[in-house]
Write a protein that holds these residues in place. Structure first.
Motif, PDB file in Angstrom:
ATOM      1  N   PRO A 139      44.690  37.072  29.621  1.00 45.05           N
ATOM      2  CA  PRO A 139      44.981  37.287  31.204  1.00 45.05           C
ATOM      3  C   PRO A 139      44.549  35.795  31.803  1.00 45.05           C
ATOM      4  N   VAL A 140      45.635  35.429  32.727  1.00 46.65           N
ATOM      5  CA  VAL A 140      45.614  34.462  33.456  1.00 46.65           C
ATOM      6  C   VAL A 140      45.086  34.506  34.754  1.00 46.65           C
ATOM      7  N   LYS A 141      45.243  35.783  35.334  1.00 44.70           N
ATOM      8  CA  LYS A 141      44.783  36.004  36.693  1.00 44.70           C
ATOM      9  C   LYS A 141      44.470  37.532  36.805  1.00 44.70           C
ATOM     10  N   LEU A 142      43.145  37.720  37.435  1.00 46.88           N
ATOM     11  CA  LEU A 142      42.742  39.154  37.619  1.00 46.88           C
ATOM     12  C   LEU A 142      42.592  39.202  39.062  1.00 46.88           C
ATOM     13  N   THR A 143      43.129  40.263  39.842  1.00 45.61           N
ATOM     14  CA  THR A 143      42.939  40.153  41.234  1.00 45.61           C
ATOM     15  C   THR A 143      42.472  41.554  41.584  1.00 45.61           C
ATOM     16  N   PHE A 144      41.222  41.596  42.051  1.00 44.90           N
ATOM     17  CA  PHE A 144      40.587  43.028  42.391  1.00 44.90           C
ATOM     18  C   PHE A 144      40.935  43.311  43.925  1.00 44.90           C
ATOM     19  N   ARG A 145      41.969  43.889  44.361  1.00 50.90           N
ATOM     20  CA  ARG A 145      42.504  44.263  45.643  1.00 50.90           C
ATOM     21  C   ARG A 145      41.759  45.583  46.250  1.00 50.90           C
ATOM     22  N   ALA A 146      40.541  45.457  46.900  1.00 51.65           N
ATOM     23  CA  ALA A 146      39.745  46.080  47.437  1.00 51.65           C
ATOM     24  C   ALA A 146      40.495  47.140  48.538  1.00 51.65           C
ATOM     25  N   ALA A 176      43.821  48.035  48.490  1.00 54.65           N
ATOM     26  CA  ALA A 176      44.771  49.114  47.809  1.00 54.65           C
ATOM     27  C   ALA A 176      43.980  49.583  46.590  1.00 54.65           C
ATOM     28  N   GLN A 177      42.763  49.395  46.358  1.00 53.34           N
ATOM     29  CA  GLN A 177      41.770  50.141  45.603  1.00 53.34           C
ATOM     30  C   GLN A 177      42.576  49.729  44.020  1.00 53.34           C
ATOM     31  N   GLU A 178      42.845  48.589  43.848  1.00 48.22           N
ATOM     32  CA  GLU A 178      43.802  48.430  42.514  1.00 48.22           C
ATOM     33  C   GLU A 178      43.196  47.098  41.745  1.00 48.22           C
ATOM     34  N   LEU A 179      43.551  46.850  40.582  1.00 49.94           N
ATOM     35  CA  LEU A 179      43.433  45.605  39.760  1.00 49.94           C
ATOM     36  C   LEU A 179      44.643  45.090  39.511  1.00 49.94           C
ATOM     37  N   PHE A 180      45.246  43.888  39.763  1.00 57.98           N
ATOM     38  CA  PHE A 180      46.542  43.391  39.601  1.00 57.98           C
ATOM     39  C   PHE A 180      46.256  42.340  38.381  1.00 57.98           C
ATOM     40  N   ALA A 181      47.084  42.428  37.414  1.00 58.82           N
ATOM     41  CA  ALA A 181      46.796  41.415  36.311  1.00 58.82           C
ATOM     42  C   ALA A 181      47.835  40.678  35.894  1.00 58.82           C
ATOM     43  N   VAL A 182      47.732  39.263  35.590  1.00 54.84           N
ATOM     44  CA  VAL A 182      48.951  38.475  35.213  1.00 54.84           C
ATOM     45  C   VAL A 182      48.525  38.212  33.632  1.00 54.84           C
ATOM     46  N   PHE A 183      49.328  37.958  32.726  1.00 54.27           N
ATOM     47  CA  PHE A 183      49.074  37.657  31.412  1.00 54.27           C
ATOM     48  C   PHE A 183      49.723  36.172  31.077  1.00 54.27           C
ATOM     49  N   ASP A 184      49.468  35.874  30.094  1.00 55.69           N
ATOM     50  CA  ASP A 184      49.994  34.401  29.639  1.00 55.69           C
ATOM     51  C   ASP A 184      51.275  34.615  29.164  1.00 55.69           C
ATOM     52  N   ASP A 185      51.888  35.602  28.760  1.00 55.00           N
ATOM     53  CA  ASP A 185      53.120  35.946  28.157  1.00 55.00           C
ATOM     54  C   ASP A 185      54.160  36.028  29.327  1.00 55.00           C
ATOM     55  N   GLY A 186      53.577  36.133  30.708  1.00 61.63           N
ATOM     56  CA  GLY A 186      54.635  36.183  31.788  1.00 61.63           C
ATOM     57  C   GLY A 186      54.402  37.766  32.457  1.00 61.63           C
ATOM     58  N   GLN A 187      53.893  38.908  31.635  1.00 64.35           N
ATOM     59  CA  GLN A 187      53.796  40.215  32.092  1.00 64.35           C
ATOM     60  C   GLN A 187      52.697  40.344  32.978  1.00 64.35           C
ATOM     61  N   SER A 188      53.030  41.017  33.976  1.00 60.97           N
ATOM     62  CA  SER A 188      51.976  41.459  34.822  1.00 60.97           C
ATOM     63  C   SER A 188      52.025  43.047  35.359  1.00 60.97           C
TER      64      SER A 188
END
Length: 101
Positions: A7-14, A16-28
């Protein structure tokens, strides 16, 4: 054999009550907090060993992640508003929950 996605970015969006993740292979992707709680990798939720899986926990619709702490370089411990905090979410688990291929 390919390297484990990192994971290169983990964003907790209070809001929207969700976690958004971006991975080093470009998937999110994203996963809502309720699903994170229902799919906790803890023994309380998944069961012990090869025994039967326990019934799913009762999780409020407005469940929140109140804290996220890194565990080494391989996982996160999530603390939820209902007091649950015993599951360790490895990067593979988070990827499986956030990426819906």
């Amino acid at each position: 054999m390919s390297a484990q996605p990192w994971p290169v970015k983990l964003t907790f969006r209070a809001g929207a009550q969700e976690l958004f993740a971006v991975f080093d292979d470009g998937q999110s992707g994203r996963v809502d907090y309720r699903t994170l709680r229902l799919e906790s990798p803890s023994a309380e939720v998944q069961g012990h060993g090869s025994g039967p899986k326990p019934p799913p926990p009762v999780v409020p619709e407005d469940i929140r992640v109140t804290k996220a702490e890194p565990i080494g370089r391989y996982a996160l411990r999530l603390h939820f508003s209902d007091g649950h905090s015993s599951g360790l979410y490895t990067w593979n688990i988070l990827r499986a929950l956030t990426i819906n291929d």
